[in-house]
Design an enzyme around this catalytic site. Structure first.
Site, PDB file in Angstrom:
ATOM      1  N   SER A 140       0.857  -1.191   0.000  1.00 66.57           N
ATOM      2  CA  SER A 140       0.000   0.000   0.000  1.00 66.57           C
ATOM      3  C   SER A 140       0.885   1.230   0.000  1.00 66.57           C
ATOM      4  O   SER A 140       2.053   1.177   0.381  1.00 66.57           O
ATOM      5  CB  SER A 140      -0.865   0.002   1.267  1.00 66.57           C
ATOM      6  OG  SER A 140      -1.480   1.255   1.462  1.00 66.57           O
ATOM      7  N   TYR A 153      -2.228  -0.591  10.391  1.00 71.57           N
ATOM      8  CA  TYR A 153      -2.256  -0.959   8.962  1.00 71.57           C
ATOM      9  C   TYR A 153      -0.950  -0.520   8.297  1.00 71.57           C
ATOM     10  O   TYR A 153      -0.328  -1.281   7.554  1.00 71.57           O
ATOM     11  CB  TYR A 153      -3.461  -0.288   8.293  1.00 71.57           C
ATOM     12  CG  TYR A 153      -3.626  -0.586   6.820  1.00 71.57           C
ATOM     13  CD1 TYR A 153      -4.141  -1.799   6.390  1.00 71.57           C
ATOM     14  CD2 TYR A 153      -3.278   0.361   5.856  1.00 71.57           C
ATOM     15  CE1 TYR A 153      -4.303  -2.066   5.038  1.00 71.57           C
ATOM     16  CE2 TYR A 153      -3.443   0.107   4.503  1.00 71.57           C
ATOM     17  CZ  TYR A 153      -3.957  -1.117   4.090  1.00 71.57           C
ATOM     18  OH  TYR A 153      -4.114  -1.375   2.751  1.00 71.57           O
TER      19      TYR A 153
END
Ligand code: NAD
Length: 263
Positions: A140, A153
């Protein structure tokens, strides 16, 4: 890449029932690969389109070694080889660190990082016997530049970037290439739809994502799952034969730096 370039190749895509994983599974199948997806939520709506493309779907929780092992063993039993693994399954975790429970930490790291470790472990063993292979991890934007709203995350994706570089180095000698994609906010995914559904003003939230990425702002739209699949497709192709341990940011320049004073 020609539409038949992946004929004879066998691929596994985790988290392949929705979003980026589904777009990737279809991209690979359209180019001739035999594709297996593993997912915790297989979705009825995939049955017909997957059957048309010969995509096999198996229930699989990537955070459980037995599930990953069963998926890869099935592929080897049925196809005799594994050429491509896309470790794509992932879950979000939007909370300040002070509110994250031990179970939530374990769940996020368990899917986003341990799931990729387990996938690599079992796929690399097979790829070593094949004389090579390719792995792509869906990291990501948050794996390149940590974010204030989702630290756990971000940690999981930064660690996934570390795993990609480390294993890229370890297994280049086996002719196994390991790379990652680092997308910015992607529209029409389960993860994004869930985030938007939780917002009191989804449209404002969407515009906020668009504003935060210089190219998204210029094009006035978010990144699509198919655009991420294209980058994964490049990384698995022979055009990338000398590319390993690298990250492709698909974020419209979001991770390059602060684009405007005060933003
Ligand atoms: P998505 O929710 O549409 O897809 C994720 C898939 O993973 C789902 O099908 C889900 O059922 C599956 N999954 C979840 N936990 C699993 C588990 N334990 N085992 C197996 N499958 C599991 O969302 P997406 O955006 O397509 O997510 C794909 C990947 O892309 C994730 O790793 C995510 O972190 C990453 N990513 C997403 C965005 C975004 O904006 N959507 C941006 C950057 C990175």
């Amino acid at each position: 890449m020609t539409t038949e370039e992946l004929v004879g190749k066998v691929a596994v895509v985790t988290g392949g029932a929705n979003g980026i994983g589904r777009a990737t599974a279809k991209w690979l199948a359209h180019r001739g690969a035999k594709v297996y997806i593993g997912d915790v939520n297989l979705l009825e709506e995939n049955k017909v389109p997957f059957a048309e493309l010969g995509i096999e779907a198996q229930q699989c929780d990537v955070s459980l070694e037995a599930d990953i092992q069963q998926l890869i063993e099935r592929v080897i039993q049925e196809q005799g080889r594994l050429d491509i693994l896309v470790n794509n399954a992932g879950i979000g975790m939007v909370k300040p660190i002070t509110e994250v429970t031990e179970a939530e930490w374990d769940a996020c790291l368990g899917v986003n990082l341990k799931g990729a470790f387990l996938g690599c472990k079992h796929a690399i063993r097979q790829m070593q016997q094949n004389g090579g292979g390719v792995i792509v991890n869906t990291a990501s934007n948050a794996g390149l530049l940590p974010r204030q709203h989702d630290p756990v995350y971000s940690i999981s994706k930064m660690a996934l970037v570390g795993l990609t570089k480390s294993l890229g180095l370890c297994h280049a000698q086996d002719n196994i290439r390991i790379n990652a994609v680092c997308p910015g906010p992607v529209c029409e995914t389960g993860m994004m739809n869930a985030d938007l559904a939780q917002s009191s003003d989804p449209e404002a939230m969407k515009q906020g994502f668009i504003k935060a990425s210089p190219l998204a702002k210029a094009l006035n739209r978010m990144i699509t799952p198919e655009e991420v699949a294209e980058a994964i497709g490049y990384l698995v192709s022979d055009a990338a034969q000398f590319v390993t341990g690298t990250m492709i940011a698909i974020d419209g320049g979001k991770s390059l730096g602060v684009s405007q004073v005060g933003s």
